[in-house]
Motif scaffolding. Structure first.
Motif, short mmCIF file in Angstrom:
data_model
loop_
_atom_site.label_atom_id
_atom_site.label_comp_id
_atom_site.label_asym_id
_atom_site.label_seq_id
_atom_site.Cartn_x
_atom_site.Cartn_y
_atom_site.Cartn_z
N ARG A 14 15.30 -29.09 -6.20
CA ARG A 14 14.74 -28.02 -7.02
C ARG A 14 14.62 -26.79 -6.14
O ARG A 14 14.14 -26.87 -5.01
CB ARG A 14 13.38 -28.42 -7.57
CG ARG A 14 12.78 -27.40 -8.52
CD ARG A 14 11.45 -27.92 -9.08
NE ARG A 14 10.96 -27.06 -10.14
CZ ARG A 14 11.26 -27.18 -11.42
NH1 ARG A 14 12.07 -28.16 -11.82
NH2 ARG A 14 10.79 -26.35 -12.32
N THR A 53 17.70 -28.34 -15.17
CA THR A 53 16.39 -28.10 -15.77
C THR A 53 15.67 -27.01 -14.99
O THR A 53 16.07 -26.64 -13.89
CB THR A 53 15.53 -29.38 -15.80
OG1 THR A 53 15.26 -29.79 -14.45
CG2 THR A 53 16.23 -30.51 -16.56
N GLY A 54 14.58 -26.50 -15.57
CA GLY A 54 13.78 -25.48 -14.92
C GLY A 54 13.44 -24.36 -15.87
O GLY A 54 13.29 -24.57 -17.07
N GLU A 99 13.37 -21.18 -11.43
CA GLU A 99 13.24 -22.51 -10.84
C GLU A 99 14.34 -23.34 -11.47
O GLU A 99 14.45 -23.39 -12.69
CB GLU A 99 11.86 -23.13 -11.12
CG GLU A 99 10.76 -22.52 -10.30
CD GLU A 99 9.45 -23.26 -10.40
OE1 GLU A 99 9.45 -24.48 -10.72
OE2 GLU A 99 8.41 -22.61 -10.16
N GLN A 122 16.63 -27.12 -11.19
CA GLN A 122 16.62 -28.48 -10.66
C GLN A 122 17.81 -29.25 -11.17
O GLN A 122 18.19 -29.14 -12.34
CB GLN A 122 15.33 -29.16 -11.13
CG GLN A 122 15.19 -30.61 -10.75
CD GLN A 122 13.83 -31.14 -11.14
OE1 GLN A 122 12.83 -30.72 -10.58
NE2 GLN A 122 13.80 -32.06 -12.09
N PRO A 141 9.32 -28.97 -4.45
CA PRO A 141 9.32 -30.37 -4.92
C PRO A 141 9.95 -30.52 -6.31
O PRO A 141 9.75 -29.69 -7.20
CB PRO A 141 7.84 -30.73 -4.95
CG PRO A 141 7.19 -29.80 -3.98
CD PRO A 141 7.97 -28.53 -4.07
N VAL A 142 10.68 -31.60 -6.47
CA VAL A 142 11.31 -31.95 -7.75
C VAL A 142 10.25 -32.32 -8.77
O VAL A 142 9.24 -32.94 -8.43
CB VAL A 142 12.30 -33.12 -7.53
CG1 VAL A 142 12.79 -33.70 -8.84
CG2 VAL A 142 13.47 -32.68 -6.66
N LYS A 143 10.48 -31.94 -10.03
CA LYS A 143 9.63 -32.36 -11.15
C LYS A 143 10.40 -33.45 -11.90
O LYS A 143 11.27 -33.14 -12.72
CB LYS A 143 9.32 -31.18 -12.06
CG LYS A 143 8.46 -30.12 -11.40
CD LYS A 143 8.12 -29.02 -12.37
CE LYS A 143 7.22 -27.99 -11.71
NZ LYS A 143 6.92 -26.88 -12.63
N PRO A 144 10.08 -34.72 -11.65
CA PRO A 144 10.92 -35.82 -12.16
C PRO A 144 10.96 -35.94 -13.68
O PRO A 144 11.93 -36.47 -14.21
CB PRO A 144 10.32 -37.07 -11.52
CG PRO A 144 8.98 -36.68 -11.04
CD PRO A 144 8.99 -35.20 -10.82
N ASN A 145 9.97 -35.46 -14.40
CA ASN A 145 9.93 -35.64 -15.85
C ASN A 145 10.43 -34.43 -16.63
O ASN A 145 10.39 -34.44 -17.86
CB ASN A 145 8.52 -36.00 -16.30
CG ASN A 145 8.08 -37.34 -15.73
OD1 ASN A 145 8.89 -38.26 -15.60
ND2 ASN A 145 6.82 -37.43 -15.34
N GLU A 146 10.90 -33.41 -15.95
CA GLU A 146 11.37 -32.21 -16.63
C GLU A 146 12.67 -32.51 -17.38
O GLU A 146 13.57 -33.16 -16.85
CB GLU A 146 11.58 -31.11 -15.60
CG GLU A 146 11.83 -29.76 -16.21
CD GLU A 146 11.82 -28.69 -15.15
OE1 GLU A 146 10.94 -27.82 -15.20
OE2 GLU A 146 12.68 -28.75 -14.24
N LYS A 147 12.78 -32.02 -18.62
CA LYS A 147 13.92 -32.37 -19.47
C LYS A 147 14.81 -31.20 -19.87
O LYS A 147 15.88 -31.41 -20.41
CB LYS A 147 13.42 -33.04 -20.75
CG LYS A 147 12.59 -34.28 -20.52
CD LYS A 147 13.41 -35.41 -19.99
CE LYS A 147 12.56 -36.65 -19.86
NZ LYS A 147 12.93 -37.52 -18.79
#
Length: 90
Positions: free
Chosen positions: A3, A31-32, A45, A47, A78-84
């Motif tokens: 990200r 994503t972002g 942002e 990812q 840091p990565v946001k693992p639940n971002e869609k």
């Protein structure tokens, strides 16, 4: 997967730049978000897989024919693992 937090400076507001960034991210399945800042810059942002982000960065750097990037700064965050999705925020 990574990200990035990016600030673009130049002629990046009022020229369709946010939508251009959104389309590039959508095509690359990233994503972002993208948003205008009060100081005339644009914040992104983004990812996704490293290779997709590389293509995205090259695409955005090329501009949409109306925008002109004069400078940018970028850092990994840091990565946001639940971002869609990738969104234009206001």
């Amino acid at each position: 997967m990574k990200r990035l937090f990016i600030i673009y400076q130049g002629r990046v507001q009022g020229v369709g730049f946010r939508y251009f960034v959104y389309r590039a991210a959508y095509i690359m399945k990233l994503t972002g978000h993208v948003r205008n800042m009060d100081n005339g810059n644009v914040e992104v942002e983004v990812q996704g897989p490293d290779d997709h982000i590389s293509v995205f960065l090259d695409t955005v750097k090329g501009g949409n024919g109306y925008s002109r990037i004069e400078n940018y700064s970028m850092k990994e965050i840091p990565v946001k693992p639940n971002e869609k999705s990738f969104d234009i925020t206001y």
